[in-house]
Design a protein around this motif. Structure first.
Motif, short mmCIF file in Angstrom:
data_model
loop_
_atom_site.label_atom_id
_atom_site.label_comp_id
_atom_site.label_asym_id
_atom_site.label_seq_id
_atom_site.Cartn_x
_atom_site.Cartn_y
_atom_site.Cartn_z
N GLU A 148 0.79 8.80 -5.09
CA GLU A 148 1.30 9.11 -3.74
C GLU A 148 1.89 10.52 -3.69
O GLU A 148 1.66 11.25 -2.73
N ASP A 151 -1.02 12.94 -3.75
CA ASP A 151 -1.74 12.90 -2.48
C ASP A 151 -0.95 13.59 -1.37
O ASP A 151 -1.51 14.36 -0.59
N THR A 152 0.34 13.35 -1.32
CA THR A 152 1.20 13.98 -0.31
C THR A 152 1.23 15.49 -0.49
O THR A 152 1.12 16.25 0.48
N ARG A 156 -0.30 17.88 2.49
CA ARG A 156 0.55 18.85 3.20
C ARG A 156 -0.02 20.26 3.10
O ARG A 156 -0.03 21.01 4.07
N HIS A 181 -8.04 15.17 -3.46
CA HIS A 181 -7.44 14.39 -2.38
C HIS A 181 -8.25 13.11 -2.11
O HIS A 181 -7.69 12.03 -1.92
#
Length: 194
Positions: A148, A151-152, A156, A181
């Protein structure tokens, strides 16, 4: 063809053409020929420090491809000690450690990379080096099972740079980030994004 072209011109080859030739020898696992050519042209480029640094960086990549991982790391560490192409050496050391699943060392190289940033530059700047740092950081997160967070981080950055990607020569790096991603979305069960 390369050798005949150089003989025909009776001068030193263009640096980028020479590096592309070395790269192709390495890609085709022609390691003996690579070493012969590299040694011969080391004298030709003896006055060009940047070219010699690039040749040594290419040699480190070639040594890894040949399976001589320790020799490659020794060469990179020597370049670092001699303060030659420090930024590129740190990238290669971090990327190699990630490939070897040596996450703690990759974190050390990454931390040094960030520490040596020029004042005023951000960790994930909108340039090729910023993209490479982001990719390394995301891969460190991924290797630690923090999908997570990785991925974040990538999401962004991709959103923030969507309008400037082609302007700063980021296209190849963005493609790599998008691929990462996509895999992260798959790991997280977000199949719509993949």
């Amino acid at each position: 063809i390369f050798e005949n072209g150089v003989k025909f011109n009776k001068r030193q080859p263009h640096g980028e053409v020479f590096l592309a030739y070395l790269n192709q020898l390495s890609n085709n696992y022609l390691f003996r020929e690579y070493e012969k050519v590299r040694k011969r042209y080391r004298m030709v480029f003896s006055r060009d420090r940047k070219m010699l640094d690039k040749m040594d960086l290419y040699l480190a990549v070639c040594l890894r491809r040949e399976g001589k991982v320790r020799k490659a790391e020794q060469l990179l560490r020597q370049l670092l000690k001699d303060k030659r192409s420090v930024n590129e050496v740190l990238f290669l050391l971090a990327e190699n450690d990630l490939a070897d699943k040596n996450i703690s060392d990759a974190q050390v190289w990454y931390g040094l990379m960030v520490k040596l940033l020029t004042p005023g530059k951000t960790e994930f700047s909108n340039d090729p080096d910023g993209c490479r740092r982001l990719l390394i950081k995301a891969r460190i997160f991924k290797a630690e099972g923090e999908y997570e967070a990785a991925d974040t981080l990538i999401g962004r950055f991709l959103t923030a740079t969507s309008d400037i990607q082609s302007k700063n020569g980021l296209v190849p790096f963005i493609a790599e980030l998008e691929k990462e991603h996509c895999w992260l979305s798959y790991y997280l069960g977000d199949y719509k994004t993949t």
